[in-house]
Design an enzyme around this catalytic site. Structure first.
Site, PDB file in Angstrom:
ATOM      1  N   LYS A 157       0.608  -1.210   0.378  1.00 39.48           N
ATOM      2  CA  LYS A 157       0.026   0.355   0.026  1.00 39.48           C
ATOM      3  C   LYS A 157       0.771   1.148   0.253  1.00 39.48           C
ATOM      4  CE  LYS A 157      -4.855  -1.836   2.035  1.00 39.48           C
ATOM      5  NZ  LYS A 157      -3.345  -3.718   1.488  1.00 39.48           N
TER       6      LYS A 157
HETATM    7  C1  LIG Z   1      -4.452  -4.263   1.197  1.00 35.48           C
HETATM    8  C2  LIG Z   1      -4.085  -5.868   1.284  1.00 35.48           C
HETATM    9  C3  LIG Z   1      -4.226  -6.634   0.302  1.00 35.48           C
HETATM   10  C4  LIG Z   1      -5.560  -6.918  -0.474  1.00 35.48           C
HETATM   11  O1  LIG Z   1      -5.376  -5.918  -1.691  1.00 35.48           O
HETATM   12  P1  LIG Z   1      -6.778  -5.309  -1.742  1.00 35.48           P
HETATM   13  O2  LIG Z   1      -6.510  -3.951  -2.746  1.00 35.48           O
HETATM   14  O3  LIG Z   1      -8.035  -4.978  -0.527  1.00 35.48           O
HETATM   15  O4  LIG Z   1      -7.594  -6.238  -2.534  1.00 35.48           O
HETATM   16  C5  LIG Z   1      -3.754  -8.302   0.558  1.00 35.48           C
HETATM   17  N1  LIG Z   1      -2.778  -8.134   0.916  1.00 35.48           N
HETATM   18  C6  LIG Z   1      -1.547  -7.754   2.109  1.00 35.48           C
HETATM   19  C7  LIG Z   1      -0.650  -7.323   2.297  1.00 35.48           C
HETATM   20  C8  LIG Z   1      -2.427  -6.525   2.156  1.00 35.48           C
HETATM   21  O5  LIG Z   1      -2.629  -5.395   2.850  1.00 35.48           O
END
Ligand SMILES: *Cc1c(COP(=O)(O)O)cnc(C)c1O
Length: 488
Positions: A109
């Protein structure tokens, strides 16, 4: 190119408006009215990740001056990612890991949330707006920290993060509660992620509250992946993976590449779909879920059914029953805002909906899906380490399981890139356990033991959390989110 809501194609907004506003006024999500085409050769010739990001983001952020985009991407993806932005690591024969956790908070993210504050501040400037932006974030763990780190002390912005009181690891919680900055606040919300997310969504939909805040020159905004500013930067690393496969001689220009994405809110995988629409030769997009397999069922049957037991798993960032960004995909599949509004209304009132056969067929032309439980994911962590000397976290392990299942079932000879979304050291206890080790109670001790056992160093950003004072310890009911938004 402009943007409009998945529930109302009537009014168009600019990229800056879509980012500053977050969600459209009737609750829909902003989608681009068309897909600008990237020149694959140009993209693959870019010398650095930052330059590639400037090129791709320039296309999907019309109205933002190109010099600004170039400067912002340079600042974002340079040092903070330790020279490993979009790093693609071969795992075995046809399998690759796109390691997206070399950023400051050790989760993918960061790619969006390190640059989104710059897009927001510039967006406000472009729109001539001077209000205080109050960002409310519901998080299942990783978003919260990445948003706090991105928005810390950004002028004209205040941020409050809400995480489920029993839905994050100790490390994830500490990452948030130790956050520095004068403009940040963090709250534990009783319940699961959906309770927190629903609470925040209600606040956004509360027009009376919106008016009261407007009088104080405050405007609510979101950093969740429903914001266009979250999605756009994630398109870039699909191109980055492709470029590296070319460089390594694994593919020729134009060859298809499959991607498997550990999925929760459907933001990350949707960015892969956008990359495809922009001209990247994406073969299959494989959606990987944990035991909360609402998306697996939907992608296989067209029936989205949130009326099911919610499980807490070892991959908490994927513990989601209402996957917000799916609404965008639905729009792109049927291009009918009334249909989308209808399905979303059914979901809200009845907890489920069924899309028509035509829509499902279109989805299945591009997407596959699979799911796995904690036990299989743990076995995968162990097998990956033993067979390939590759250490991965539980979210990535879910995707490896599903990717290999997909490969076994199909005869696709295309390389498979698994998006590795978090550092294994964010979940040291579960990873140690998967490797057959005894797990100490303290997560930092687990981190040290994991490093010793695997000979892989723990990221400094995580190891250094130990002993840092926690600044935030308040636990609230979901209904209290509104009061907090009001008080400021
Ligand atoms: C947020 C997250 C996901 C999922 O991503 P999305 O965009 O919500 O589908 C998967 N793995 C990790 C470690 C995350 O932080």
């Amino acid at each position: 190119m402009q943007f409009f809501s998945t529930r109302n194609a009537g009014s168009r907004v600019s990229a800056a408006q879509a980012i500053v506003q977050g969600l459209s006024s009737e609750g829909g999500l902003f989608v681009p009215e068309s897909f600008p085409q990237a020149d694959l050769k140009t993209a693959c010739e870019k010398a650095s990740y930052a330059e590639l990001a400037a090129y791709v983001l320039g296309l999907v952020l019309p109205g933002y001056p190109q010099e600004f985009v170039a400067e912002a991407t340079e600042k974002t993806y340079g040092e903070a990612f330790q020279g490993k932005a979009g790093y693609l690591r071969p795992v075995n024969k046809d399998l690759y890991s796109l390691e997206l956790w070399h950023g400051p908070t050790c989760a993918f993210k960061d790619y969006a949330l390190q640059i989104m504050p710059k897009l927001l501040v510039k967006g406000k400037e472009l729109l001539g707006r001077s209000e205080l932006t109050y960002i409310l974030v519901a998080t299942s763990g990783d978003t919260g920290k990445a948003a706090l780190a991105g928005y810390q002390d950004v002028p004209g912005v205040k941020i409050a993060v809400f995480y489920p009181s029993h839905g994050t690891s100790q490390v994830q919680r500490l990452q948030m509660t130790t956050q520095q900055g004068d403009n940040v606040a963090v709250y534990a919300v009783k319940g699961n992620f959906d309770d927190a997310q629903t609470g925040v969504k209600k606040v956004f939909a509360d027009q009376e509250l919106g008016r009261q805040l407007a009088e104080q020159n405050v405007c609510l905004s979101s950093a969740n992946s429903i914001n266009w500013g979250r999605l756009a930067p994630q398109i870039v690393y699909y191109f980055a993976a492709y470029r590296q496969l070319l460089e390594q001689g694994r593919i020729q220009m134009g060859d298809a590449v499959d991607f498997c994405v550990p999925t929760g809110n459907f933001g990350d995988i949707l960015a892969g779909y956008y990359a495809k629409r922009m001209g990247l030769p994406v073969g299959r997009l494989v959606c990987a879920s944990n035991r909360n397999n609402v998306l697996t069922e939907f992608l296989k049957t067209g029936h989205y059914d949130a009326r099911r037991t919610f499980y807490r798993t070892t991959s908490p960032s994927m513990d989601i029953l209402v996957s917000s960004n799916l609404e965008r995909l639905l729009y792109h599949m049927c291009e009918d805002t009334e249909k989308v509004s209808g399905w979303m209304e059914e979901l809200r009132t009845q907890g489920h909906y069924q899309v028509d056969a035509q829509c499902l067929e279109k989805i299945q032309e591009i997407f596959s899906a699979g799911c796995t439980d904690d036990e299989q994911a743990a076995e995968e962590i162990s097998a990956m380490f033993q067979d390939n000397q590759y250490l991965c976290d539980p979210h990535t392990a879910v995707a490896f399981c599903v990717a290999q299942e997909y490969k076994n079932e199909t005869s696709s000879g295309a390389p498979m890139v698994v998006l590795s979304t978090a550092s294994p050291f964010k979940f040291p206890g579960d990873v140690l356990k998967a490797l057959g080790q005894l797990v100490p109670e303290d997560e930092f001790e687990a981190m040290r033991q994991l490093a010793a056992h695997t000979n892989v160093p723990a990221p400094q950003a995580l190891a250094s959390l130990q002993g840092q004072p926690e600044r935030f310890d308040r636990e609230i009911e979901p209904e209290q989110i509104r009061e907090i938004a009001k008080i400021l």
